[in-house]
Write a protein that holds these residues in place. Structure first.
Motif, PDB file in Angstrom:
ATOM      1  N   ASP A  39      59.815  -6.773  76.396  1.00 14.69           N
ATOM      2  CA  ASP A  39      60.073  -5.720  75.404  1.00 14.69           C
ATOM      3  C   ASP A  39      58.802  -4.911  75.162  1.00 14.69           C
ATOM      4  N   SER A 159      77.291  -6.224  71.787  1.00 10.84           N
ATOM      5  CA  SER A 159      75.978  -6.768  72.133  1.00 10.84           C
ATOM      6  C   SER A 159      75.654  -6.674  73.622  1.00 10.84           C
ATOM      7  N   ASN A 160      76.606  -6.281  74.447  1.00  6.74           N
ATOM      8  CA  ASN A 160      76.357  -6.130  75.880  1.00  6.74           C
ATOM      9  C   ASN A 160      76.129  -4.682  76.291  1.00  6.74           C
ATOM     10  N   GLU A 162      74.412  -0.773  76.418  1.00  5.29           N
ATOM     11  CA  GLU A 162      73.087  -0.164  76.535  1.00  5.29           C
ATOM     12  C   GLU A 162      72.602   0.284  75.150  1.00  5.29           C
ATOM     13  N   HIS A 164      73.067  -1.284  72.361  1.00 10.02           N
ATOM     14  CA  HIS A 164      72.498  -2.479  71.716  1.00 10.02           C
ATOM     15  C   HIS A 164      71.066  -2.707  72.192  1.00 10.02           C
ATOM     16  N   LYS A 165      70.844  -2.592  73.493  1.00  8.25           N
ATOM     17  CA  LYS A 165      69.503  -2.804  74.056  1.00  8.25           C
ATOM     18  C   LYS A 165      68.510  -1.774  73.522  1.00  8.25           C
ATOM     19  N   GLN A 166      68.945  -0.505  73.472  1.00  7.21           N
ATOM     20  CA  GLN A 166      68.060   0.561  72.990  1.00  7.21           C
ATOM     21  C   GLN A 166      67.724   0.375  71.510  1.00  7.21           C
ATOM     22  N   ARG A 168      67.789  -2.420  69.790  1.00  6.65           N
ATOM     23  CA  ARG A 168      66.974  -3.634  69.652  1.00  6.65           C
ATOM     24  C   ARG A 168      65.514  -3.324  69.975  1.00  6.65           C
ATOM     25  N   LEU A 169      65.284  -2.580  71.060  1.00  2.45           N
ATOM     26  CA  LEU A 169      63.920  -2.220  71.446  1.00  2.45           C
ATOM     27  C   LEU A 169      63.257  -1.367  70.360  1.00  2.45           C
TER      28      LEU A 169
END
Length: 177
Positions: A39, A159-160, A162, A164-166, A168-169
């Motif tokens: 991260d 939660s799967n 993109e 969610h990933k963005q 979270r970062l």
């Protein structure tokens, strides 16, 4: 090999305090996110790819990055406890429609649309839609409500995705800035 005090001669300092401060600043910028693993590498890549001068510049970099990286609208929920008056637990899920800009100290601001529905309550006679329901619905509209909310406190429901990933970062960066 051993040198005695008489074997060493004093010299002029080759670096000034300015050079030292510049070197420390350079190393801090290169390694300030290392403790966050993958991260941290992604955060460093994003922030060091452009020249910035302060926290507001970094907020604007994140806003540009997220406006291109997120797919709107998407279903979200509050990821952190909020003080009264903001989005609450009865608004468990809502849609993020877009971004509204940046604000210090809240960072990137999201435009969210929520639909507030009153809970099913019964009165003392066991009738649904009793006094509490009528009172609750008096203060809370059933129509969708659009608000602005700090993006760092939101999490994508899927939660799967993109998104969610963005998010979270961004939240990791916001918490560690």
């Amino acid at each position: 090999m051993y040198l005695g005090v008489a074997d060493v001669e004093p010299m002029e300092a080759r670096d000034t305090t300015i050079h030292l401060n510049d070197a420390v600043r350079f190393l801090e910028e290169q390694h300030q996110w290392d403790h966050l693993g993958e991260d941290g590498q992604a955060i460093r890549k994003l922030l060091n790819s452009r020249e910035q001068h302060g926290e507001m510049d970094e907020f604007e970099i994140w806003e540009r990055h997220l406006s291109q990286g997120l797919t709107f609208p998407f279903l979200a929920k509050v990821s952190d406890f909020q003080k009264p008056g903001s989005l609450t637990s009865y608004e468990a899920e809502f849609y993020v429609q877009g971004l509204a800009g940046v604000d210090d100290p809240y960072g990137v601001i999201a435009i969210v649309t929520t639909s507030i529905s009153s809970p099913e309550c019964t009165d003392s006679a066991g009738m649904k839609g009793g006094f509490i329901s009528r009172l609750f619905s008096k203060f809370h509209s059933r129509e969708p409500v659009t608000r602005k909310f700090a993006l760092c406190d939101l999490d994508a429901v899927d939660s799967n995705s993109e998104n969610h990933k963005q998010l979270r970062l961004y939240s990791i960066w916001y918490s560690n800035r």
